[in-house]
Design a protein around this motif. Structure first.
Motif, PDB file in Angstrom:
ATOM      1  N   VAL A   1      27.086  37.619  29.931  1.00  0.00           N
ATOM      2  CA  VAL A   1      27.903  37.791  31.286  1.00  0.00           C
ATOM      3  C   VAL A   1      27.127  38.531  32.192  1.00  0.00           C
ATOM      4  O   VAL A   1      26.451  39.528  31.959  1.00  0.00           O
ATOM      5  CB  VAL A   1      29.330  38.457  31.203  1.00  0.00           C
ATOM      6  N   ILE A   2      26.909  37.965  33.385  1.00  0.00           N
ATOM      7  CA  ILE A   2      26.294  38.753  34.418  1.00  0.00           C
ATOM      8  C   ILE A   2      27.183  39.249  35.520  1.00  0.00           C
ATOM      9  O   ILE A   2      27.915  38.315  35.979  1.00  0.00           O
ATOM     10  CB  ILE A   2      25.015  37.961  35.024  1.00  0.00           C
ATOM     11  N   VAL A   3      27.255  40.302  35.845  1.00  0.00           N
ATOM     12  CA  VAL A   3      28.154  41.215  37.045  1.00  0.00           C
ATOM     13  C   VAL A   3      27.142  41.666  38.188  1.00  0.00           C
ATOM     14  O   VAL A   3      26.333  42.593  37.646  1.00  0.00           O
ATOM     15  CB  VAL A   3      29.002  41.932  36.370  1.00  0.00           C
ATOM     16  N   SER A   4      27.314  41.335  39.314  1.00  0.00           N
ATOM     17  CA  SER A   4      26.460  42.149  40.179  1.00  0.00           C
ATOM     18  C   SER A   4      27.389  43.208  41.010  1.00  0.00           C
ATOM     19  O   SER A   4      28.440  43.096  40.987  1.00  0.00           O
ATOM     20  CB  SER A   4      26.001  40.924  41.284  1.00  0.00           C
ATOM     21  N   TYR A   5      26.421  44.146  41.623  1.00  0.00           N
ATOM     22  CA  TYR A   5      27.081  45.147  42.399  1.00  0.00           C
ATOM     23  C   TYR A   5      28.214  44.460  43.490  1.00  0.00           C
ATOM     24  O   TYR A   5      29.473  45.051  43.709  1.00  0.00           O
ATOM     25  CB  TYR A   5      26.298  46.035  42.831  1.00  0.00           C
ATOM     26  N   SER A   6      27.863  43.539  44.054  1.00  0.00           N
ATOM     27  CA  SER A   6      28.801  42.921  45.010  1.00  0.00           C
ATOM     28  C   SER A   6      30.144  42.393  44.471  1.00  0.00           C
ATOM     29  O   SER A   6      31.069  42.193  45.400  1.00  0.00           O
ATOM     30  CB  SER A   6      28.112  41.790  45.950  1.00  0.00           C
ATOM     31  N   GLU A   7      29.853  41.857  43.244  1.00  0.00           N
ATOM     32  CA  GLU A   7      30.867  41.155  42.715  1.00  0.00           C
ATOM     33  C   GLU A   7      32.051  42.523  42.461  1.00  0.00           C
ATOM     34  O   GLU A   7      33.283  42.260  42.641  1.00  0.00           O
ATOM     35  CB  GLU A   7      30.820  40.641  41.318  1.00  0.00           C
ATOM     36  N   THR A   8      31.486  43.689  41.895  1.00  0.00           N
ATOM     37  CA  THR A   8      32.464  44.952  41.951  1.00  0.00           C
ATOM     38  C   THR A   8      32.867  45.369  43.134  1.00  0.00           C
ATOM     39  O   THR A   8      34.233  45.840  43.258  1.00  0.00           O
ATOM     40  CB  THR A   8      31.710  46.133  41.074  1.00  0.00           C
ATOM     41  N   LEU A   9      32.122  45.287  44.220  1.00  0.00           N
ATOM     42  CA  LEU A   9      32.778  45.599  45.610  1.00  0.00           C
ATOM     43  C   LEU A   9      33.941  44.477  46.181  1.00  0.00           C
ATOM     44  O   LEU A   9      34.964  45.148  46.404  1.00  0.00           O
ATOM     45  CB  LEU A   9      31.482  45.732  46.447  1.00  0.00           C
ATOM     46  N   ALA A  10      33.773  43.275  45.857  1.00  0.00           N
ATOM     47  CA  ALA A  10      34.749  42.432  46.351  1.00  0.00           C
ATOM     48  C   ALA A  10      35.975  42.653  45.313  1.00  0.00           C
ATOM     49  O   ALA A  10      37.274  42.575  45.595  1.00  0.00           O
ATOM     50  CB  ALA A  10      34.198  41.000  45.928  1.00  0.00           C
ATOM     51  N   TRP A  11      35.645  42.886  43.955  1.00  0.00           N
ATOM     52  CA  TRP A  11      36.818  42.960  43.043  1.00  0.00           C
ATOM     53  C   TRP A  11      37.679  44.027  43.468  1.00  0.00           C
ATOM     54  O   TRP A  11      38.936  43.963  43.426  1.00  0.00           O
ATOM     55  CB  TRP A  11      36.389  43.295  41.610  1.00  0.00           C
ATOM     56  N   ASP A  12      37.005  45.504  43.790  1.00  0.00           N
ATOM     57  CA  ASP A  12      37.841  46.498  44.106  1.00  0.00           C
ATOM     58  C   ASP A  12      38.590  46.402  45.584  1.00  0.00           C
ATOM     59  O   ASP A  12      39.403  47.042  45.842  1.00  0.00           O
ATOM     60  CB  ASP A  12      36.978  47.755  43.908  1.00  0.00           C
ATOM     61  N   SER A  13      37.902  45.534  46.509  1.00  0.00           N
ATOM     62  CA  SER A  13      38.394  45.458  47.862  1.00  0.00           C
ATOM     63  C   SER A  13      39.689  44.672  47.602  1.00  0.00           C
ATOM     64  O   SER A  13      40.726  45.023  48.106  1.00  0.00           O
ATOM     65  CB  SER A  13      37.816  44.684  48.598  1.00  0.00           C
ATOM     66  N   CYS A  14      39.922  43.633  46.775  1.00  0.00           N
ATOM     67  CA  CYS A  14      40.794  42.616  46.517  1.00  0.00           C
ATOM     68  C   CYS A  14      40.340  41.586  45.537  1.00  0.00           C
ATOM     69  O   CYS A  14      39.638  40.640  45.732  1.00  0.00           O
ATOM     70  CB  CYS A  14      41.303  42.168  47.916  1.00  0.00           C
ATOM     71  N   PRO A  15      41.293  41.530  44.351  1.00  0.00           N
ATOM     72  CA  PRO A  15      40.935  40.453  43.495  1.00  0.00           C
ATOM     73  C   PRO A  15      40.864  38.919  44.034  1.00  0.00           C
ATOM     74  O   PRO A  15      40.104  37.969  43.421  1.00  0.00           O
ATOM     75  CB  PRO A  15      41.965  40.525  42.359  1.00  0.00           C
ATOM     76  N   ARG A  16      41.772  38.809  45.114  1.00  0.00           N
ATOM     77  CA  ARG A  16      41.866  37.330  45.838  1.00  0.00           C
ATOM     78  C   ARG A  16      40.481  37.104  46.515  1.00  0.00           C
ATOM     79  O   ARG A  16      39.959  36.064  46.322  1.00  0.00           O
ATOM     80  CB  ARG A  16      43.080  37.366  46.468  1.00  0.00           C
ATOM     81  N   GLN A  17      40.199  38.050  47.124  1.00  0.00           N
ATOM     82  CA  GLN A  17      38.978  37.957  47.887  1.00  0.00           C
ATOM     83  C   GLN A  17      37.814  37.767  47.060  1.00  0.00           C
ATOM     84  O   GLN A  17      37.079  36.755  47.094  1.00  0.00           O
ATOM     85  CB  GLN A  17      38.601  39.341  48.489  1.00  0.00           C
ATOM     86  N   TYR A  18      37.585  38.181  45.689  1.00  0.00           N
ATOM     87  CA  TYR A  18      36.736  38.055  44.727  1.00  0.00           C
ATOM     88  C   TYR A  18      36.767  36.575  44.212  1.00  0.00           C
ATOM     89  O   TYR A  18      35.587  35.881  44.117  1.00  0.00           O
ATOM     90  CB  TYR A  18      37.146  38.907  43.480  1.00  0.00           C
ATOM     91  N   HIS A  19      37.976  36.037  44.054  1.00  0.00           N
ATOM     92  CA  HIS A  19      38.458  34.622  43.651  1.00  0.00           C
ATOM     93  C   HIS A  19      37.680  33.691  44.738  1.00  0.00           C
ATOM     94  O   HIS A  19      36.726  32.672  44.280  1.00  0.00           O
ATOM     95  CB  HIS A  19      39.612  34.347  43.626  1.00  0.00           C
ATOM     96  N   TYR A  20      37.892  33.919  46.058  1.00  0.00           N
ATOM     97  CA  TYR A  20      37.217  33.194  46.909  1.00  0.00           C
ATOM     98  C   TYR A  20      35.687  33.245  47.141  1.00  0.00           C
ATOM     99  O   TYR A  20      35.246  32.207  47.390  1.00  0.00           O
ATOM    100  CB  TYR A  20      37.681  33.507  48.354  1.00  0.00           C
ATOM    101  N   GLN A  21      35.291  34.440  46.929  1.00  0.00           N
ATOM    102  CA  GLN A  21      33.765  34.770  47.121  1.00  0.00           C
ATOM    103  C   GLN A  21      33.113  34.451  45.789  1.00  0.00           C
ATOM    104  O   GLN A  21      31.973  33.700  46.010  1.00  0.00           O
ATOM    105  CB  GLN A  21      33.629  36.110  47.323  1.00  0.00           C
ATOM    106  N   HIS A  22      33.542  34.561  44.605  1.00  0.00           N
ATOM    107  CA  HIS A  22      32.794  34.558  43.528  1.00  0.00           C
ATOM    108  C   HIS A  22      33.080  33.282  42.693  1.00  0.00           C
ATOM    109  O   HIS A  22      32.384  32.942  41.855  1.00  0.00           O
ATOM    110  CB  HIS A  22      32.733  35.784  42.685  1.00  0.00           C
ATOM    111  N   ASP A  23      34.427  32.957  42.759  1.00  0.00           N
ATOM    112  CA  ASP A  23      34.952  31.806  41.690  1.00  0.00           C
ATOM    113  C   ASP A  23      34.825  30.606  42.720  1.00  0.00           C
ATOM    114  O   ASP A  23      34.073  29.491  42.356  1.00  0.00           O
ATOM    115  CB  ASP A  23      36.250  31.878  41.489  1.00  0.00           C
TER     116      ASP A  23
END
Ligand code: SF4
Length: 280
Positions: A1-23
């Motif tokens: 599994v690879i996780v980037s710093y920008s993923e942690t930033l999006a996740w902590d801002s809003c999981p839904r934002q993470y979904h649009y951006q990374h899923d």
């Protein structure tokens, strides 16, 4: 599994934002001003630093920047992004003309790394996780010490509170030190596209602060790994902190879907696939 710093930033801002951006991996068709300028500014800086790294004198590295900027400008027809480019090109030139580059050498430019998270934790859930990270530039100072630097093209100066809590450069310092670099300083160089001012925010970190940052970071990555492993993405929750929504690119589909509506047309017309690979 690879996780980037920008993923942690999006996740902590809003999981839904993470979904649009990374899923879904989508970005707005019309990128915001700040994002568009940031991408071009980083591109020009990268060309300059690569010139220095290749051993070119400053003037010749600057000439590379001019050639790259001209390539951006030479798009046939009316180029609506031209104004953005001229702003960031002016700032990058100002930076080159007013900086003494003789006291360090350029060690790394925009190189992507995968850092094994088991260097920071023995949590079995995270044993195969790698952190993707790309430092903008790493500079080698006299005495074998290094500085990791991140560039930000901003339209509005950051508050001191925000600066105090910005962890990216410090995390990169921790990763790079574990990889054998002697990084003793991390800094953020701000290029203000409204005021045309360039400022640097330098940071140093105590060992105790580093340990606390590692711990917080590992916990955030753990949440993402659990999410990636199984939650149905349609059900990804929205943040309760509405302050995070005011600058969110995904407000339109998010609000439509929160009202039980189908947002597929909004996504189709206002967004495009983002081919940038955050994790590789
Ligand atoms: S609009 Fe708000 S709740 Fe929706 S994705 Fe963006 S930050 Fe999250």
């Amino acid at each position: 599994v690879i996780v980037s710093y920008s993923e942690t930033l999006a996740w902590d801002s809003c999981p839904r934002q993470y979904h649009y951006q990374h899923d879904l991996k989508i970005i707005p068709v019309d990128l915001s001003d700040a994002l568009s300028k940031g991408i071009k500014g980083h591109g020009l800086l990268q060309y300059f630093y690569q010139g220095l790294q290749d051993g070119l004198p400053v003037a010749e590295a600057k000439e590379r920047v001019r050639i790259k900027a001209k390539q951006y400008l030479d798009v046939p027809g009316l180029n609506p992004e031209m104004a953005d480019l001229l702003v960031v090109w002016g700032l990058v030139n100002q930076f080159i003309d007013t900086t003494d580059f003789s006291s360090y050498e350029v060690a790394i430019v925009e190189n992507r790394y995968l850092f094994p998270l088991n260097r920071f934790t023995d949590d079995p859930l995270l044993s195969d996780v790698q952190i993707g990270f790309t430092p903008d530039v790493v500079l080698k100072r006299k005495g074998g010490f290094y500085t990791v630097e991140d560039a930000k093209f901003i339209g509005r100066a950051w508050s001191q509170k925000k600066l105090n809590r910005f962890p990216q450069a410090k995390l990169y310092e921790l990763f790079l030190n574990d990889m054998g670099y002697n990084v003793t300083r991390s800094s953020i160089r701000f290029f203000n596209t409204k005021t045309n001012k360039i400022t640097v925010h330098g940071e140093s970190m105590t060992p105790q602060e580093g340990e606390i940052l590692k711990r917080d970071f590992v916990k955030t990555v753990r949440e993402i790994v659990i999410y990636k492993a199984g939650i149905h993405h349609e059900q990804t929750r929205r943040t309760m902190n509405y302050n995070n929504c005011q600058y969110c690119f995904f407000e339109q589909p998010c609000t439509a879907e929160a009202q039980g509506k189908d947002a597929s047309k909004i996504i189709k017309h206002l967004f495009k696939r983002n081919d940038y690979d955050y994790s590789a």
